[in-house]
Design an enzyme around this catalytic site. Structure first.
Site, PDB file in Angstrom:
ATOM      1  N   ARG A  63       0.790  -0.850   0.335  1.00 24.73           N
ATOM      2  CA  ARG A  63      -0.598   0.447   0.460  1.00 24.73           C
ATOM      3  C   ARG A  63       0.662   1.250   0.082  1.00 24.73           C
ATOM      4  O   ARG A  63       0.170   2.860  -0.654  1.00 24.73           O
ATOM      5  CB  ARG A  63      -1.162  -0.520   1.207  1.00 24.73           C
ATOM      6  CG  ARG A  63      -2.198  -0.817   1.008  1.00 24.73           C
ATOM      7  CD  ARG A  63      -3.238  -1.339   2.452  1.00 24.73           C
ATOM      8  NE  ARG A  63      -2.246  -1.859   3.048  1.00 24.73           N
ATOM      9  CZ  ARG A  63      -2.050  -3.035   3.824  1.00 24.73           C
ATOM     10  NH1 ARG A  63      -2.520  -3.724   2.824  1.00 24.73           N
ATOM     11  NH2 ARG A  63      -1.442  -3.284   4.145  1.00 24.73           N
ATOM     12  N   GLU A 100       3.693  -8.261  13.227  1.00 20.95           N
ATOM     13  CA  GLU A 100       3.429  -8.723  14.914  1.00 20.95           C
ATOM     14  C   GLU A 100       2.944 -10.010  14.492  1.00 20.95           C
ATOM     15  O   GLU A 100       2.822 -10.268  15.533  1.00 20.95           O
ATOM     16  CB  GLU A 100       2.724  -7.512  14.928  1.00 20.95           C
ATOM     17  CG  GLU A 100       0.882  -7.268  13.619  1.00 20.95           C
ATOM     18  CD  GLU A 100       1.809  -6.417  12.781  1.00 20.95           C
ATOM     19  OE1 GLU A 100       0.594  -5.333  11.772  1.00 20.95           O
ATOM     20  OE2 GLU A 100       2.662  -6.622  12.704  1.00 20.95           O
TER      21      GLU A 100
END
Length: 177
Positions: A63, A100
């Site tokens: 993105r 994460e």
């Protein structure tokens, strides 16, 4: 940036994606709206223009590719992609980092950044900071000078800002949590 604030509500929360317990912040509804997209690019450009002249805007896959080129155009700068491993055709430098929920490797062409280039690093989200840290390391290893790090949204609970702590300006348009 006030015009952007009116559009930020288009960023939607998608619970339990890509895995249970993770709330994904989906920017596609914001980008699908012409006024929202324009306000986003305007706000990002406004922030970046306060960091002095910029030669190159680095956009991180995927993105970051959507946000960085129009900002680069408005700043009169070039665009350089930082891609996932194995996607670039010429000789590359690479860095592996933790996410994460896993790890990944990103690469940049060795000739994409010239020594002394003033570089803005852009991505859509700051979570743990691993991706931006890897991009920063790639830019500096090629001799570039990182003048700012800019994201659309930040998830402070994941500690990315602390991990990236440096004298380099870091900004996010929206913060969640």
């Amino acid at each position: 940036m006030s015009d952007f604030a009116a559009h930020a509500e288009r960023i939607r929360a998608v619970p339990d994606w890509p895995e249970p317990g993770v709330t994904f912040r989906d920017i596609t509804p914001l980008l699908a709206d012409a006024a929202g997209l324009a306000a986003t690019i305007d706000a990002l450009t406004e922030v970046a223009s306060g960091w002095g002249p910029i030669d190159t805007v680095v956009g991180i896959e995927a993105r970051g590719f959507v946000l960085a080129p129009p900002v680069a155009l408005r700043l009169g700068a070039g665009f350089v992609p930082v891609r996932k491993a194995g996607k670039l055709p010429a000789p590359t430098e690479s860095r592996t980092y933790d996410l994460e929920y896993g790890s990944a490797t990103v690469e940049v062409h060795r000739d994409a950044i010239a020594p002394g280039d003033r570089v803005l690093i852009m991505d859509d989200v700051l979570a743990t900071g691993g991706t931006i840290a890897a991009a920063r390391d790639l830019v500096t290893s090629l001799g570039g000078v990182v003048v700012g790090e800019l994201v659309l949204l930040e998830l402070p609970a994941l500690g990315g800002r602390e991990r990236l702590a440096s004298d380099t300006p870091l900004a996010a348009l929206v913060t969640y949590g």
